[in-house]
Design a protein around this motif. Structure first.
Motif, PDB file in Angstrom:
ATOM      1  N   LEU B  33      -1.232   6.239  -8.386  1.00  0.00           N
ATOM      2  CA  LEU B  33      -1.201   5.422  -7.173  1.00  0.00           C
ATOM      3  C   LEU B  33      -2.592   5.260  -6.583  1.00  0.00           C
ATOM      4  O   LEU B  33      -3.411   6.184  -6.638  1.00  0.00           O
ATOM      5  N   PHE B  34      -2.828   4.081  -6.023  1.00  0.00           N
ATOM      6  CA  PHE B  34      -4.158   3.740  -5.532  1.00  0.00           C
ATOM      7  C   PHE B  34      -4.059   2.953  -4.222  1.00  0.00           C
ATOM      8  O   PHE B  34      -3.081   2.252  -3.978  1.00  0.00           O
ATOM      9  N   TRP B  35      -5.093   3.083  -3.423  1.00  0.00           N
ATOM     10  CA  TRP B  35      -5.322   2.182  -2.310  1.00  0.00           C
ATOM     11  C   TRP B  35      -6.710   1.550  -2.499  1.00  0.00           C
ATOM     12  O   TRP B  35      -7.689   2.257  -2.715  1.00  0.00           O
ATOM     13  N   TYR B  36      -6.729   0.208  -2.409  1.00  0.00           N
ATOM     14  CA  TYR B  36      -7.978  -0.529  -2.446  1.00  0.00           C
ATOM     15  C   TYR B  36      -8.174  -1.203  -1.087  1.00  0.00           C
ATOM     16  O   TYR B  36      -7.205  -1.546  -0.408  1.00  0.00           O
ATOM     17  N   LEU B  47     -10.367   2.904  -2.477  1.00  0.00           N
ATOM     18  CA  LEU B  47     -10.417   3.734  -1.279  1.00  0.00           C
ATOM     19  C   LEU B  47     -10.031   5.176  -1.623  1.00  0.00           C
ATOM     20  O   LEU B  47     -10.685   6.121  -1.214  1.00  0.00           O
ATOM     21  N   LEU B  48      -8.929   5.325  -2.356  1.00  0.00           N
ATOM     22  CA  LEU B  48      -8.500   6.640  -2.810  1.00  0.00           C
ATOM     23  C   LEU B  48      -7.464   6.478  -3.907  1.00  0.00           C
ATOM     24  O   LEU B  48      -6.956   5.392  -4.147  1.00  0.00           O
ATOM     25  N   LYS B  49      -7.167   7.605  -4.583  1.00  0.00           N
ATOM     26  CA  LYS B  49      -6.180   7.554  -5.654  1.00  0.00           C
ATOM     27  C   LYS B  49      -5.413   8.870  -5.727  1.00  0.00           C
ATOM     28  O   LYS B  49      -5.921   9.931  -5.322  1.00  0.00           O
ATOM     29  N   TYR B  50      -4.186   8.768  -6.255  1.00  0.00           N
ATOM     30  CA  TYR B  50      -3.400   9.946  -6.613  1.00  0.00           C
ATOM     31  C   TYR B  50      -3.173   9.899  -8.121  1.00  0.00           C
ATOM     32  O   TYR B  50      -2.585   8.958  -8.641  1.00  0.00           O
TER      33      TYR B  50
END
Lengths: 113, 112
Positions: B33-36, B47-50
């Motif tokens: 999972l990611f946030w861009y 922005l961040l990742k799991y």
């Protein structure tokens, strides 16, 4: 360092005309390449991705096609544009293997009139 | 194909207030999972990742996100936002790093 280029930056084309958008990556070898379309209210839609020269996977059936004639070149094409093809087209690359981060180009704004 | 839902298309918030941007995905299998984030007139950046491990992940600019497998969610949070956080935020999911599926985006508008 790696750089990704897209051109043109903006394009206005009539319905029924052909399309060719180009994306090139510098500073890396054998990248995974992606084409996305960003339409208002719909976020990023994955159109095509490629893991190597001549290897194209299509995610959305439509009148667009993609080609990868060289390792770091990715082209998005259409023989006849539709009004619904308007949008913001983004190219991205990712290092092959287990790398997870995508790096996006500046995009092409396509308006079909 | 995966489905990613960002329930809020726009989130207005005052500066220094906390914010949560919601993201839900459809898959029941293991995913990454990611946030861009896309700042005005700029390209998307991670922005961040799991990937695995701790379900609470921290990213750049003070953002964090929590992976909740049972609820198939990956909500983004920041305890105190700044004007400079005004941007569009995209949640993304991938099963194998070959294909990435993005949500429709949430526009965060931080007001003074």
């Amino acid at each position: 360092s790696q750089t990704i280029h897209q051109w043109p930056a903006t394009l206005v084309q009539p319905v029924g005309s052909p399309l060719s958008l180009e994306c090139t990556v510098e500073g890396t070898s054998n990248p995974n390449l992606y084409w996305y379309r960003q339409a208002a209210g719909r976020g990023l839609q994955l159109l095509f991705y490629s893991v190597g020269i001549g290897q194209i996977s299509s995610e959305v059936p439509q009148n667009l096609s993609a080609s990868r004639p060289q390792d770091r070149q990715f082209i998005l094409s259409s023989k006849k544009l539709l009004l619904s093809d308007s949008g913001f087209y983004l190219c991205a690359w990712r290092a092959s293997g287990s790398s997870y981060e995508q790096y996006f180009g500046p995009g092409t704004r396509l308006t079909v009139t | 194909a995966q489905s990613v839902t960002q329930l809020d298309s726009q989130v207005p918030v005052f500066e220094e207030a906390p914010v949560e941007l919601r993201c839900n995905y459809s898959s029941s299998v293991s995913v990454y999972l990611f946030w861009y984030v896309q700042y005005p007139n700029q390209g998307l950046q991670l922005l961040l990742k799991y990937l695995s491990g701790s379900t609470l992940v921290k990213g750049i600019n003070g953002f964090e996100a929590e992976f909740n497998k049972s609820q198939t969610s990956f909500h983004l949070r920041k305890p105190s936002v700044h004007i400079s956080d005004t941007a569009e935020y995209f949640c993304a999911v991938s099963e194998n790093f070959n294909k990435f599926y993005f949500g429709s985006g949430t526009k965060l508008n931080v007001k003074p």
